[in-house]
Write an enzyme that holds these catalytic residues in place. Structure first.
Site, short mmCIF file in Angstrom:
data_model
loop_
_atom_site.label_atom_id
_atom_site.label_comp_id
_atom_site.label_asym_id
_atom_site.label_seq_id
_atom_site.Cartn_x
_atom_site.Cartn_y
_atom_site.Cartn_z
N ALA A 192 0.86 -1.09 -0.05
CA ALA A 192 0.43 0.04 0.34
C ALA A 192 0.83 1.60 0.05
CB ALA A 192 -1.54 -0.24 0.65
N SER A 200 -5.30 -9.75 -12.75
CA SER A 200 -5.00 -9.08 -14.05
C SER A 200 -5.88 -9.36 -14.73
CB SER A 200 -3.43 -8.85 -13.92
OG SER A 200 -3.24 -8.46 -15.25
N TYR A 246 4.66 -13.54 -14.99
CA TYR A 246 3.89 -12.47 -14.42
C TYR A 246 2.47 -12.52 -14.70
CZ TYR A 246 0.66 -8.51 -13.73
OH TYR A 246 0.36 -7.52 -13.00
#
Length: 293
Positions: A22, A137, A163
């Protein structure tokens, strides 16, 4: 669900939320929004100095805890000191970086994005009261996930496939965890989300020519801000209409931008054999036995 935005977020007063990674990008925007809504937010980050600057900006609703998902010792140390939360948001990640290894010898992307979060979730699940939200994603659709070679010891390394593999693994884990929670009769929920095409710092570490393509893409009308990219995860984390086992993303331009809506995903994420094998392999590699109940 319509055009859900921050003004539609219920009050988070009295709720505790942990967000990994974060200190910048999507995670930073989630922390800011949740803090503004009254939540007590823990920024669980490797770079504590950078995270502290974000926490200072948010104010008394935010605090920082050290967590390096690329080091299982750090994950265990964080879990040992964890005193509970309503929501865990598995957000931190690296994207398309040159081949590297975590402290435990895992390929860096699968190790950070998936195995680190798998271990973290397993270690603190008994102290999460409401929801676990895991970030995937659009790139999960390009994965060639090989459960027997998660760490790229047999294949020639491809940073983009690695990824994509990590993001498919995250999605498989989130959906499988949801089913296991439901079967156990748990009131907890596991959800997944993706940000679409959001302009963040994540795209600046690939060390490839395509990095410049993405940076140019960030300037086009297709790309949305990190704040807008955070909305699907915030919806999943806070909305009473967000359901266990659902996957949310932007609703427009091929799920690249727009308000949160149910997202599409590869059928592979529903494959029971893949789910079982991935879960078992993650437990084997991390040494964390996930107890769902």
């Amino acid at each position: 669900m319509g055009g859900w935005g921050l003004s539609d977020m219920p009050s988070q007063q009295g709720r505790r939320v942990v967000i990994t990674g974060a200190n910048s990008g999507l995670g930073e925007q989630m922390a800011i929004a949740l803090g503004a809504a009254g939540a007590q937010v823990t920024l669980a980050c490797r770079n504590v100095a950078k995270a502290q600057r974000v926490a200072d900006w948010i104010g008394p609703h935010a605090r920082v805890a050290e967590l390096d998902l690329a080091d299982l010792a750090s994950v265990r140390a964080f879990a040992d000191g964890f005193d509970g939360a309503d929501v865990l948001i598995n957000n931190a990640g690296v994207m398309a970086i040159p081949q590297a290894r975590t402290a435990d010898g895992f390929e860096m992307q699968i190790g950070t994005n998936f195995l680190g979060h798998f271990a973290l979730t397993g270690l603190v699940l008994d102290r999460i009261d409401d929801r676990i939200v895991t970030l995937s994603s659009l790139m999960h659709k390009r994965a060639r996930l090989d459960v027997d070679d998660l760490n790229w010891q047999q294949r020639k390394y491809s940073r983009w496939v690695a990824y994509s593999d990590s993001k498919l693994a995250d999605l498989v884990f989130a959906l499988d965890l949801a089913d296991r929670l439901a079967k156990a009769g748990s009131a907890k929920a596991s959800l997944a989300a993706h940000p679409g095409y959001a302009a963040t710092e994540l795209q600046g570490h690939t060390e490839t020519p395509f990095e410049w393509v993405m940076k140019l893409g960030n300037l086009t009308p297709i790309a949305q801000s990190a704040a807008d990219g955070a909305l699907p995860a915030l919806f999943a984390a806070t909305s009473p209409h967000a359901a266990n086992g659902e996957y949310y993303g932007p609703r427009s331009f091929g799920e690249m931008r727009g308000a949160p809506a149910p997202a599409s995903y590869r059928r592979a994420a529903d494959d029971p054999d893949l789910r079982r094998r991935l879960w078992d392999k993650a437990e084997e590699l991390t040494g964390v036995q996930v107890t769902v109940g």
